[in-house]
Enzyme design. Structure first.
Site, PDB file in Angstrom:
ATOM      1  N   SER A   1     -15.453 -29.589  23.046  1.00  0.00           N
ATOM      2  CA  SER A   1     -15.233 -30.953  23.516  1.00  0.00           C
ATOM      3  C   SER A   1     -14.344 -31.045  24.750  1.00  0.00           C
ATOM      4  O   SER A   1     -14.693 -30.518  25.793  1.00  0.00           O
ATOM      5  CB  SER A   1     -14.654 -31.761  22.365  1.00  0.00           C
ATOM      6  OG  SER A   1     -14.567 -33.104  22.725  1.00  0.00           O
TER       7      SER A   1
ATOM      8  N   ASP B   1     -16.379 -36.727  28.457  1.00  0.00           N
ATOM      9  CA  ASP B   1     -15.734 -35.428  28.221  1.00  0.00           C
ATOM     10  C   ASP B   1     -16.739 -34.270  28.140  1.00  0.00           C
ATOM     11  O   ASP B   1     -17.932 -34.445  28.403  1.00  0.00           O
ATOM     12  CB  ASP B   1     -14.870 -35.474  26.951  1.00  0.00           C
ATOM     13  CG  ASP B   1     -15.706 -35.515  25.681  1.00  0.00           C
ATOM     14  OD1 ASP B   1     -16.833 -36.024  25.738  1.00  0.00           O
ATOM     15  OD2 ASP B   1     -15.241 -35.031  24.633  1.00  0.00           O
TER      16      ASP B   1
ATOM     17  N   ASP C   1     -18.374 -32.677  25.824  1.00  0.00           N
ATOM     18  CA  ASP C   1     -19.604 -32.790  25.039  1.00  0.00           C
ATOM     19  C   ASP C   1     -20.182 -34.201  25.038  1.00  0.00           C
ATOM     20  O   ASP C   1     -21.086 -34.506  24.243  1.00  0.00           O
ATOM     21  CB  ASP C   1     -19.377 -32.294  23.612  1.00  0.00           C
ATOM     22  CG  ASP C   1     -18.296 -33.073  22.874  1.00  0.00           C
ATOM     23  OD1 ASP C   1     -17.407 -33.623  23.538  1.00  0.00           O
ATOM     24  OD2 ASP C   1     -18.350 -33.133  21.634  1.00  0.00           O
TER      25      ASP C   1
ATOM     26  N   ASP D   1     -19.047 -37.177  24.157  1.00  0.00           N
ATOM     27  CA  ASP D   1     -18.817 -38.197  23.128  1.00  0.00           C
ATOM     28  C   ASP D   1     -17.633 -39.104  23.431  1.00  0.00           C
ATOM     29  O   ASP D   1     -17.445 -40.118  22.766  1.00  0.00           O
ATOM     30  CB  ASP D   1     -18.713 -37.572  21.721  1.00  0.00           C
ATOM     31  CG  ASP D   1     -17.603 -36.553  21.594  1.00  0.00           C
ATOM     32  OD1 ASP D   1     -16.930 -36.270  22.605  1.00  0.00           O
ATOM     33  OD2 ASP D   1     -17.419 -36.027  20.483  1.00  0.00           O
ATOM     34  N   ARG D   2     -16.833 -38.759  24.445  1.00  0.00           N
ATOM     35  CA  ARG D   2     -15.703 -39.629  24.785  1.00  0.00           C
ATOM     36  C   ARG D   2     -16.027 -40.447  26.032  1.00  0.00           C
ATOM     37  O   ARG D   2     -16.891 -40.069  26.823  1.00  0.00           O
ATOM     38  CB  ARG D   2     -14.454 -38.806  25.079  1.00  0.00           C
ATOM     39  CG  ARG D   2     -13.965 -38.029  23.902  1.00  0.00           C
ATOM     40  CD  ARG D   2     -12.632 -37.388  24.229  1.00  0.00           C
ATOM     41  NE  ARG D   2     -12.165 -36.638  23.070  1.00  0.00           N
ATOM     42  CZ  ARG D   2     -10.896 -36.338  22.853  1.00  0.00           C
ATOM     43  NH1 ARG D   2      -9.967 -36.699  23.721  1.00  0.00           N
ATOM     44  NH2 ARG D   2     -10.554 -35.654  21.776  1.00  0.00           N
TER      45      ARG D   2
ATOM     46  N   LYS E   1     -19.211 -40.371  17.942  1.00  0.00           N
ATOM     47  CA  LYS E   1     -18.792 -41.239  19.029  1.00  0.00           C
ATOM     48  C   LYS E   1     -19.690 -40.950  20.225  1.00  0.00           C
ATOM     49  O   LYS E   1     -20.313 -39.898  20.287  1.00  0.00           O
ATOM     50  CB  LYS E   1     -17.314 -41.069  19.347  1.00  0.00           C
ATOM     51  CG  LYS E   1     -16.846 -39.664  19.678  1.00  0.00           C
ATOM     52  CD  LYS E   1     -15.320 -39.671  19.763  1.00  0.00           C
ATOM     53  CE  LYS E   1     -14.738 -38.345  20.206  1.00  0.00           C
ATOM     54  NZ  LYS E   1     -14.550 -37.404  19.080  1.00  0.00           N
TER      55      LYS E   1
HETATM   56  C1  VG1 Z   1      -8.573 -35.144  18.783  1.00  0.00           C
HETATM   57  C2  VG1 Z   1      -8.435 -36.641  18.801  1.00  0.00           C
HETATM   58  C3  VG1 Z   1      -9.339 -37.259  17.738  1.00  0.00           C
HETATM   59  C4  VG1 Z   1     -10.772 -36.800  17.967  1.00  0.00           C
HETATM   60  C5  VG1 Z   1     -10.836 -35.292  18.021  1.00  0.00           C
HETATM   61  C6  VG1 Z   1     -12.217 -34.788  18.387  1.00  0.00           C
HETATM   62  O1  VG1 Z   1      -8.163 -34.625  17.531  1.00  0.00           O
HETATM   63  O2  VG1 Z   1      -7.101 -37.030  18.608  1.00  0.00           O
HETATM   64  O3  VG1 Z   1      -9.225 -38.655  17.786  1.00  0.00           O
HETATM   65  O4  VG1 Z   1     -11.603 -37.260  16.934  1.00  0.00           O
HETATM   66  O5  VG1 Z   1      -9.932 -34.793  19.003  1.00  0.00           O
HETATM   67  O6  VG1 Z   1     -12.637 -35.321  19.609  1.00  0.00           O
HETATM   68  P1  VG1 Z   1      -6.716 -33.995  17.266  1.00  0.00           P
HETATM   69  O7  VG1 Z   1      -6.757 -33.509  15.846  1.00  0.00           O
HETATM   70  O8  VG1 Z   1      -6.519 -32.934  18.282  1.00  0.00           O
HETATM   71  O9  VG1 Z   1      -5.742 -35.110  17.472  1.00  0.00           O
HETATM   72  V1  VG1 Z   1     -13.679 -34.429  20.574  1.00  0.00           V
HETATM   73  O10 VG1 Z   1     -14.149 -35.396  21.801  1.00  0.00           O
HETATM   74  O11 VG1 Z   1     -12.900 -33.035  20.554  1.00  0.00           O
HETATM   75  O12 VG1 Z   1     -15.042 -34.023  19.594  1.00  0.00           O
HETATM   76 CO    CO Z   2     -15.767 -34.662  22.668  1.00  0.00          CO
END
Ligand code: VG1
Ligand code: CO
Length: 543
Positions: A113, A277, A279, A281-282, A376
């Site tokens: 991601s 981002d 992948d 999804d953001r 997302k």
């Molecule tokens: C982070 C974010 C979380 C999100 C996750 C995956 O996790 O805070 O809100 O769902 O990344 O997003 P963490 O545990 O590092 O706070 V992505 O775009 O990596 O699939």
């Molecule tokens: Co992502």
């Protein structure tokens, strides 16, 4: 072609985090490391999982190699058919879309991601279930348990599949279908949003920049924004996925998408800016001189959902992750619908969407989405905003300000302390936990603590319980301080400190965010000893 059984021994630390297993590429390159994890997935799925599987990733370094390994292992486990994106590419939302559309049994997503890529960067793998969403904890825990006990993995010795040509081939008895990574997803978007209105907006000279950050959303944005919606070419920047994301950090926030922010703050800025981002999804939504906080974006989408054809009958409910600001709760109140508070990570939203309890979901970490899929979805949020801009004739800033005037403004910020000593971070969290009983009722620098706990989530659909999901300190005026440790980092520990303060008075909606939250940040440091314990004077990243 024959199926081999290869003896192996377990690797420590293959427990999936917030979003799958994420490690340094070099760790994944150890012989058997990826194979063990994939074997553990197939062991967990067991009988009955023969139908079909979707495989794709964000194109980062090691993606192609991992896809080939997974295909040969899928064939060895009796999978009938695999749908794989051309070039091994599928954004995370596209995987979710393809699983649902083709009624696949599940999918394997290759991505770390928002983490940097390249030979010295990160890689990741995650399993998604039949509804298209991330596997819930009971499955990820079963996968982890299998990684600890397996003794062998099965793999076909077939030669690599040509991933760059659309069409069908075979490995053993398994059909491999290389699909266009964009088509299904683009078709879904066209059904949800008013593409005619958005096309007319671009035809009137509306200008936009979409920064794909050299990551997976480039091909999707090119096809949808510049292709289907007629935005001029050049609207999408950094639109070709690169294995190392051009050396950047594909995290769409004002710090990492500095190029876009500078453009949007400068003279002659386009009307609208957005980024996505690694992948896809953001999303980050940007107006001229204004980056919309993700929590506000969720609330604004909820308040205006009916402008988009896919949501014209209204929304059933909203869910937000616990650290996400409570701006969406105010909209839910006004609409007379429920707002659910879940732990961090998209996997907790799936049950609520499947049970039709919520239509929209969001996280403060630049993640927004709806029940159209179970991940997302970065471009979805961008298209929603385009639909809103087209339907309202207003600009981003006007929409945001009018929202604040109606609902009040939730000043919000996240302070990340990255790669700190893991022991120090654990001790800080433990010390906070021990203080919880005496925090409630206390006065802290003018704030009155109404509630202090370590967040526990009781899933209303399947009754599962998730404990220790973050320290919440909630003040009587609704202000909040939240502490949790990241579950996606790959170096030491990352402490996330989330700060929120509600301001109803429109005359006070122009404060600098960090200034507005300064006292809360000081309280947070006092009670946690964050700076003292980590030896850090300031956060690594502020968003
Ligand atoms: C982070 C974010 C979380 C999100 C996750 C995956 O996790 O805070 O809100 O769902 O990344 O997003 P963490 O545990 O590092 O706070 V992505 O775009 O990596 O699939
Ligand atoms: Co992502």
């Amino acid at each position: 072609m024959t199926i081999q059984t290869v003896a192996t021994t377990p690797f420590a630390g293959q427990r999936p985090g917030t979003s799958g297993l994420r490690k340094k590429v070099t760790e994944f390159q150890q012989p058997g490391y990826l194979e063990n994890f994939v074997e553990a997935i197939f062991l967990t799925l067991g009988e009955g999982a023969e139908r079909s599987l979707v495989v794709g990733g964000d194109g980062r370094y090691f993606n192609r190699q991992a896809v080939q390994t997974i295909l040969r292992m899928a064939a060895a486990h009796g999978i009938e058919r695999v749908l794989v994106g051309r070039g091994g590419i599928l954004s995370t939302p596209a995987v979710s879309c393809v699983i649902r559309k083709h009624a696949a049994f599940g999918g394997i997503v290759l991505s770390a991601s928002h983490n940097p890529g390249g030979p010295d960067g990160d890689f990741g793998i995650k399993y998604n279930i039949e509804n298209g969403g991330p596997a819930p904890e009971k499955i990820t825990e079963a996968i982890f348990a299998n990684t600890q006990t397996l003794t062998a993995y099965r793999i076909s010795d077939a030669p690599p599949v040509d991933l760059d040509v659309l069409g069908t081939t075979r490995i053993e008895n398994m059909v491999v279908e290389v699909i266009d990574p964009v088509a299904d997803y683009a078709g879904l978007m066209a059904r949800l949003f008013d593409f005619d209105a958005i096309r007319a907006l671009f035809a009137r000279g509306f200008s936009m920049r979409f920064d794909a950050m050299h990551a997976v959303s480039g091909p999707y944005a090119h096809a949808i924004l510049e292709g289907m919606l007629g935005a001029p070419s050049g609207t999408v920047i950094n639109g070709v996925p690169r294995e190392d994301f051009g050396g950047g950090h594909p995290d769409p926030n004002p710090v990492n998408a500095a190029e876009l922010i500078a453009l949007m703050n400068g003279p002659g800025a386009p009307d609208f800016g957005a980024a996505s981002d690694g992948d896809g999804d953001r999303n980050m939504i940007v107006g001229r001189r204004l980056a919309v906080t993700p929590s506000d974006s969720l609330a604004i989408i909820a308040a205006n959902a009916t402008v988009a054809p896919g949501y014209k009958h209204g929304i059933s409910g909203i869910a937000r992750s616990m650290p996400t600001s409570t701006a969406a709760d105010r909209v839910a109140d006004a609409l007379g619908i429920s707002c659910f508070e879940t732990p961090t990570g998209w996997k907790y939203f799936g049950n609520l969407m499947d049970a039709n309890l919520v239509t929209l979901c969001g996280e403060e970490s630049y993640g927004t989405g709806s029940h159209h899929i179970r991940e997302k979805d970065g471009l979805w949020a961008v298209l929603f905003w385009l639909n809103l801009l087209a339907a309202s004739g207003k600009g981003v800033e006007q929409i945001v300000r009018e929202h604040w005037a109606r609902f009040g403004r939730n000043y919000y910020s996240r302070h990340d302390y990255e790669a700190v000593d893991a022991g120090a971070a654990d001790q800080m969290m433990q010390a906070l936990r021990e203080q919880l009983p005496e925090l409630a009722g206390r006065r802290l620098d003018g704030h009155h603590v109404a509630e202090a706990d370590d967040f526990v989530y009781n899933d209303p659909v399947d009754g599962s319980v998730a404990t220790r999901q973050g320290i919440r300190i909630i003040m009587s005026d609704g202000s909040r301080i939240v502490f949790r440790l990241s579950g996606t980092g790959t170096e030491g520990a990352t402490i996330r400190l989330y700060l929120e303060r509600y301001e109803p008075d429109p005359a006070r909606h122009d404060l600098d965010t960090q200034e507005a939250l300064r006292r809360l940040a000081e309280i947070a440091d006092d009670i946690s000893g964050l700076r003292r314990r980590t030896g850090r004077e300031s956060p690594t990243v502020i968003t």
